[in-house]
Write a protein that holds these residues in place. Sequence first.
Motif, mmCIF file in Angstrom:
data_model
loop_
_atom_site.group_PDB
_atom_site.id
_atom_site.type_symbol
_atom_site.label_atom_id
_atom_site.label_comp_id
_atom_site.label_asym_id
_atom_site.label_seq_id
_atom_site.Cartn_x
_atom_site.Cartn_y
_atom_site.Cartn_z
ATOM 1 N N PRO A 107 5.973 1.208 -1.308
ATOM 2 C CA PRO A 107 5.460 2.282 -0.455
ATOM 3 C C PRO A 107 5.488 1.955 1.027
ATOM 4 N N SER A 108 5.639 0.677 1.364
ATOM 5 C CA SER A 108 5.660 0.277 2.776
ATOM 6 C C SER A 108 7.062 -0.081 3.241
ATOM 7 N N ASP A 161 -2.254 3.048 -1.172
ATOM 8 C CA ASP A 161 -1.153 3.931 -0.813
ATOM 9 C C ASP A 161 -0.102 3.205 0.022
ATOM 10 N N ASN A 162 -0.548 2.403 0.983
ATOM 11 C CA ASN A 162 0.362 1.659 1.856
ATOM 12 C C ASN A 162 -0.341 0.370 2.260
#
Length: 310
Positions: A107-108, A161-162
């Motif tokens: 996600p990153s 999420d990140n």
Amino acid sequence: MKIQSDERKTVEEKVLKGKSGWVMLFTVILTFILGIVIVIISASGEIPEPLILAGILIICLSCALLPGLKIVAPNEALVLTLFGKYHGTLNKDGFFFVNPFCVAVNPSSAYGRLGKKLSLKAMTLNNDKQKVNDEEGNPIEISVVVIWRIRDTAKAVFCVDNYMTFISTQCDSAIRQVARQYPYDVSTDGDEKSLRGSSQEIADVLKTELQSRVDMAGMEILDARINNLAYAPEIAAAMLQRQQASAIIAARQKIVDGAVSMVEMALKKLSDNGIVELDDERKAAMVSNLLVVLCGNRDAQPVVNSGSLY
């Protein structure tokens, strides 16, 4: 109506042991060549034409296997999912073959140069300065440098999420929490710990506080230290005057202590050696003169008395 709380699902890291990519690469190349040969021979009419379909299928199969070839460099990892489920992590360097339907997830990825790969190296986070209040309520500007690395790739990818944004936000929060617990400088009540004077102790507290916040994301804090600490501009001048006043008072106290001991030594030596006998009034005058000379900011101007002492 009974409502049950929804607990967050924790994903544990599962290390994959991928097969050798070289063997599969050689197999894919041979299969691809075989499919092309079958198609060419079928088109020439030397073998039944229906076999051309088999050749095309073999070529398509060879191409479908190519996405399963993965290259992993040292201190890098690939987190793979298979049809939406966590399949495992490739964290050893080399050339491997995995299920070609696996998809790498990061996600990153937009924040680094590794694409879908995760870096397992020690990384540095240098957050911008922020204005907080210390224990005494004084506004200060503070920033820290954090050395961290990913310990559990599955948690880093699936539990937040990140992870890059997550650790930056938690770092800001930890700074505020720690800064509220200590004064900028040593407080008047004799507290030994301060943000400016107890750098190692504050670093240990900050590291522990930040580690407790990022455990859920599978990160390990290697070090966390304050790299910028100053009073806010609106009170910096006043605090500088206070520090200067404290330094002047401390210096004066030391000067007075030294002057008193020197006067005491002078009177004792004059009395022991019998140089001159002084009454209390003359001793008081001598003490006064010596203290003025020793404690004054300017050089004394001597006055020579050519007459009698009394």
